[in-house]
Scaffold this motif. Structure first.
Motif, PDB file in Angstrom:
ATOM      1  N   GLU A  54       0.832  -1.202   0.000  1.00  0.00           N
ATOM      2  CA  GLU A  54       0.000   0.000   0.000  1.00  0.00           C
ATOM      3  C   GLU A  54       0.870   1.257   0.000  1.00  0.00           C
ATOM      4  O   GLU A  54       0.598   2.215  -0.742  1.00  0.00           O
ATOM      5  CB  GLU A  54      -0.925   0.008   1.214  1.00  0.00           C
ATOM      6  N   GLU A  55       1.925   1.252   0.786  1.00  0.00           N
ATOM      7  CA  GLU A  55       2.827   2.396   0.835  1.00  0.00           C
ATOM      8  C   GLU A  55       3.530   2.596  -0.508  1.00  0.00           C
ATOM      9  O   GLU A  55       3.665   3.726  -0.997  1.00  0.00           O
ATOM     10  CB  GLU A  55       3.862   2.182   1.938  1.00  0.00           C
TER      11      GLU A  55
ATOM     12  N   SER B  67       2.398   1.678  -3.470  1.00  0.00           N
ATOM     13  CA  SER B  67       1.434   2.163  -4.462  1.00  0.00           C
ATOM     14  C   SER B  67       1.147   3.648  -4.266  1.00  0.00           C
ATOM     15  O   SER B  67       0.997   4.387  -5.242  1.00  0.00           O
ATOM     16  CB  SER B  67       0.145   1.346  -4.405  1.00  0.00           C
ATOM     17  N   MET B  68       1.106   4.111  -3.031  1.00  0.00           N
ATOM     18  CA  MET B  68       0.886   5.542  -2.780  1.00  0.00           C
ATOM     19  C   MET B  68       2.084   6.360  -3.272  1.00  0.00           C
ATOM     20  O   MET B  68       1.910   7.441  -3.849  1.00  0.00           O
ATOM     21  CB  MET B  68       0.647   5.791  -1.289  1.00  0.00           C
ATOM     22  N   ASN B  69       3.293   5.841  -3.060  1.00  0.00           N
ATOM     23  CA  ASN B  69       4.487   6.536  -3.547  1.00  0.00           C
ATOM     24  C   ASN B  69       4.488   6.618  -5.068  1.00  0.00           C
ATOM     25  O   ASN B  69       4.830   7.667  -5.641  1.00  0.00           O
ATOM     26  CB  ASN B  69       5.757   5.840  -3.059  1.00  0.00           C
TER      27      ASN B  69
ATOM     28  N   TYR C  78       1.865   6.581  -7.030  1.00  0.00           N
ATOM     29  CA  TYR C  78       0.801   7.506  -7.410  1.00  0.00           C
ATOM     30  C   TYR C  78       1.279   8.952  -7.268  1.00  0.00           C
ATOM     31  O   TYR C  78       1.075   9.776  -8.164  1.00  0.00           O
ATOM     32  CB  TYR C  78      -0.431   7.252  -6.540  1.00  0.00           C
ATOM     33  N   ASP C  79       1.932   9.263  -6.145  1.00  0.00           N
ATOM     34  CA  ASP C  79       2.441  10.617  -5.937  1.00  0.00           C
ATOM     35  C   ASP C  79       3.490  10.987  -6.986  1.00  0.00           C
ATOM     36  O   ASP C  79       3.484  12.097  -7.523  1.00  0.00           O
ATOM     37  CB  ASP C  79       3.045  10.752  -4.532  1.00  0.00           C
TER      38      ASP C  79
END
Length: 136
Positions: A33-34, A36-38, A40-41
C-alpha cells in the motif's frame, strides 16, 4: 496418555504461540500500500512537470503561420497538374516528374537533375516547363 489428547495439547500450544508472533502478511500488505501511494504521488508530480514543460514550449515557440491556401486544395491542384502533365507527356512517369520537380525546387541544375532522373536535359526542361516554368 491418549494420542488424541497429545495432539490437542500440541495444537493449543501452537495456537497460543502464534499470537506472540507478528503476522507477516499484514506487514506485506502495508508495504504494498505504501509503495502504491508513492508511485501515485510520483506519477502526479511527473504529470505536473510535463504539463509545465508543455506550457513553456507553447509560450516560447512562435505560433505557426496559417497558410491562406487549404492543404486539401493544394493537393487537389497538384493532382490536377500531374494529370495535365501525364496527358501532355505520356512517356515520362509521374514519379519521375515529381522527382524532377523536387530536385528543381532544391536548386539543382538541369544537368544534375538529368543525371539523377535518367532523362535527357531536353526532357527535364520540358517537364519543368510544363509544371510551373524554370526558376533559374
Amino acid at each position: 496418555m491418549d494420542f488424541g489428547l497429545l495432539l490437542m495439547i500440541v495444537g493449543l500450544v501452537v495456537i497460543i504461540v502464534s499470537f506472540f508472533f507478528k503476522d507477516a502478511s499484514k506487514q506485506l500488505a502495508q508495504d504494498v500500500e505504501e509503495l502504491s501511494m508513492n508511485l501515485y504521488d510520483e506519477s502526479n508530480r511527473l504529470a505536473k512537470r510535463v504539463k509545465a514543460l508543455e506550457e513553456e514550449i507553447m509560450i516560447g515557440a512562435p505560433m505557426p503561420k496559417t497558410k491562406k491556401k487549404d492543404p486539401l486544395t493544394q493537393a487537389t491542384l497538384a493532382a490536377a497538374q500531374q494529370i495535365q502533365q501525364q496527358a501532355a507527356n505520356k512517356s515520362v512517369n509521374p514519379i519521375i516528374v515529381n522527382q524532377v520537380l523536387a530536385l528543381q525546387k532544391q536548386g539543382m541544375s538541369v544537368a544534375d537533375i538529368s543525371a539523377r532522373s535518367n532523362l535527357s536535359e531536353a526532357e527535364v526542361i520540358s517537364v519543368i516547363a510544363q509544371n510551373g516554368g524554370l526558376s533559374s
